[in-house]
Design a protein around this motif. Sequence first.
Motif, short mmCIF file in Angstrom:
data_model
loop_
_atom_site.label_atom_id
_atom_site.label_comp_id
_atom_site.label_asym_id
_atom_site.label_seq_id
_atom_site.Cartn_x
_atom_site.Cartn_y
_atom_site.Cartn_z
N ALA A 1 -19.57 2.51 21.65
CA ALA A 1 -19.76 3.30 22.89
C ALA A 1 -20.66 2.86 23.95
CB ALA A 1 -20.69 4.79 22.20
N GLY A 2 -21.39 1.79 23.66
CA GLY A 2 -22.10 1.01 24.49
C GLY A 2 -22.98 1.80 25.23
N THR A 3 -23.16 1.91 26.62
CA THR A 3 -24.08 2.64 27.53
C THR A 3 -23.58 4.01 27.59
OG1 THR A 3 -22.82 1.73 29.34
CG2 THR A 3 -24.87 0.86 28.57
N LEU A 4 -22.52 4.53 26.94
CA LEU A 4 -21.91 5.84 26.70
C LEU A 4 -21.08 6.17 27.99
CD1 LEU A 4 -25.34 7.29 25.40
CD2 LEU A 4 -23.37 6.78 24.07
N PRO A 5 -20.54 5.51 28.60
CA PRO A 5 -19.53 5.89 29.60
C PRO A 5 -18.29 7.01 29.39
CG PRO A 5 -19.13 3.57 29.83
CD PRO A 5 -20.42 3.97 28.91
N LEU A 6 -17.95 6.33 28.50
CA LEU A 6 -16.37 7.05 27.78
C LEU A 6 -17.14 8.35 27.22
CD1 LEU A 6 -13.48 7.26 27.56
CD2 LEU A 6 -13.77 5.89 25.79
N SER A 7 -18.36 8.30 26.55
CA SER A 7 -18.79 9.51 25.98
C SER A 7 -19.13 10.78 27.14
CB SER A 7 -20.12 9.24 25.20
OG SER A 7 -19.86 8.51 24.03
N LEU A 8 -19.57 10.43 28.02
CA LEU A 8 -19.63 11.10 29.25
C LEU A 8 -18.69 11.80 29.70
CD1 LEU A 8 -22.64 9.61 31.47
CD2 LEU A 8 -22.70 11.65 30.46
N GLU A 9 -17.52 10.76 29.91
CA GLU A 9 -16.05 11.39 30.49
C GLU A 9 -15.74 12.36 29.45
OE1 GLU A 9 -15.12 11.08 33.44
OE2 GLU A 9 -12.99 11.87 33.25
N LEU A 10 -15.76 12.00 28.07
CA LEU A 10 -15.26 12.83 27.09
C LEU A 10 -15.81 14.42 27.18
CD1 LEU A 10 -15.10 10.35 24.28
CD2 LEU A 10 -13.18 11.58 24.90
N THR A 11 -17.12 14.28 27.54
CA THR A 11 -17.96 15.89 27.34
C THR A 11 -17.55 16.38 28.93
OG1 THR A 11 -19.86 14.65 28.02
CG2 THR A 11 -19.75 15.18 25.80
N ARG A 12 -17.34 15.42 29.71
CA ARG A 12 -16.95 16.09 31.17
C ARG A 12 -15.81 16.70 30.88
NH1 ARG A 12 -14.80 15.58 35.82
NH2 ARG A 12 -13.51 13.85 35.11
N GLN A 13 -14.67 16.30 30.40
CA GLN A 13 -13.35 17.03 30.50
C GLN A 13 -13.14 18.14 29.79
OE1 GLN A 13 -9.79 14.30 30.70
NE2 GLN A 13 -10.76 12.82 31.97
N MET A 14 -13.87 18.25 28.73
CA MET A 14 -13.89 19.18 27.77
C MET A 14 -15.14 19.89 27.50
SD MET A 14 -11.04 20.48 26.36
CE MET A 14 -9.84 19.24 26.50
N PRO A 15 -15.33 21.11 28.04
CA PRO A 15 -16.96 21.52 27.95
C PRO A 15 -17.32 21.92 26.55
CG PRO A 15 -15.29 22.91 29.40
CD PRO A 15 -14.60 21.97 28.62
N ASN A 16 -16.63 22.09 25.54
CA ASN A 16 -17.13 22.29 24.29
C ASN A 16 -17.26 21.17 23.18
OD1 ASN A 16 -17.52 24.96 24.78
ND2 ASN A 16 -15.38 25.44 24.40
N ARG A 17 -16.70 20.08 23.81
CA ARG A 17 -16.57 18.91 23.00
C ARG A 17 -17.69 17.94 22.50
NH1 ARG A 17 -12.55 15.02 25.66
NH2 ARG A 17 -10.63 16.01 24.18
N GLN A 18 -17.90 17.81 21.19
CA GLN A 18 -19.05 17.15 20.72
C GLN A 18 -18.78 15.62 20.42
OE1 GLN A 18 -21.87 18.59 19.66
NE2 GLN A 18 -21.28 20.67 20.25
#
Length: 235
Positions: free
Chosen positions: A58-75
């Motif tokens: 995940a590194g500096t979390l850019p994809l984690s951020l996009e994953l949570t942005r596109q789906m409001p309930n996603r963990q």
Amino acid sequence: MNNPDEKKKFVREKFSSISADYDFLNTLLSFNIDRYWRWVTTRMLGAYKDGTVLDLCAGTLPLSLELTRQMPNRQVLAVDFCEDMLLAGWKSMADNGRKARIMPVCGDGEKIPARSESCWGITVAFGVRNLANTQDGLNEMHRVLKNGGKLLILEFSRPRNPIVKPFYNFYLNKILPKLAGLVSGDKEAYEYLASSIAKFYEPAELLTMMEKAGFKKPWRRPLTFGIVTIYVGEK
Ligand SMILES: C[S@@+](CC[C@H](N)C(=O)[O-])C[C@H]1O[C@@H](n2cnc3c(N)ncnc32)[C@H](O)[C@@H]1O
């Protein structure tokens, strides 16, 4: 670097040394297209609404951020073996509801710190190429994924277009390491980027390895003249 432990040590140290500048350099060196690549990858996971998504490497979390942005309930469980990368991303993240849905964990992608069949989706952006043993990593991803779950791998590939190819190779091998070296102070890290792209598996080989790990009929989608490819596997 034939020894897997040596590669792990080298990769961890290199990412640690560039962690503070990683996001800025990504935007600069890719002309901001990297954001589009992560957006597409996340969209392709879209149908999987519930439960935890593992963002591996995940590194500096850019994809984690996009994953949570596109789906409001996603963990999101964000795993990386370089603590400095995770910390750089965590510290610069706005303290909002999205941050609360991301759980960064320091761990090895070839020995994922998660239960078998615990995630609905797995994403790996620009991480698979850095693993010391790609097949071990893919086997682990298959173990952690639930039945019916989806794996999305976003990775650099080598463009074949005869017009694009020479320009891309010149940029990747000559311009990028110098520019990135000036900003980050670690030219070697970006020489490694170019050589790791050159040495990485052909897309067809990676698909075969995904199949060997147990993924059903894996397929791929090249983007931006094949500079990157998204690989999709289902369990
Ligand atoms: C190019 S960065 C990608 C970061 C992020 N996914 C992105 O989209 O920008 C690759 C990351 O993979 C991590 N990595 C490499 N090998 C790993 C391994 N065996 N286990 C966990 N993380 C690993 C590195 O520490 C680094 O943070």
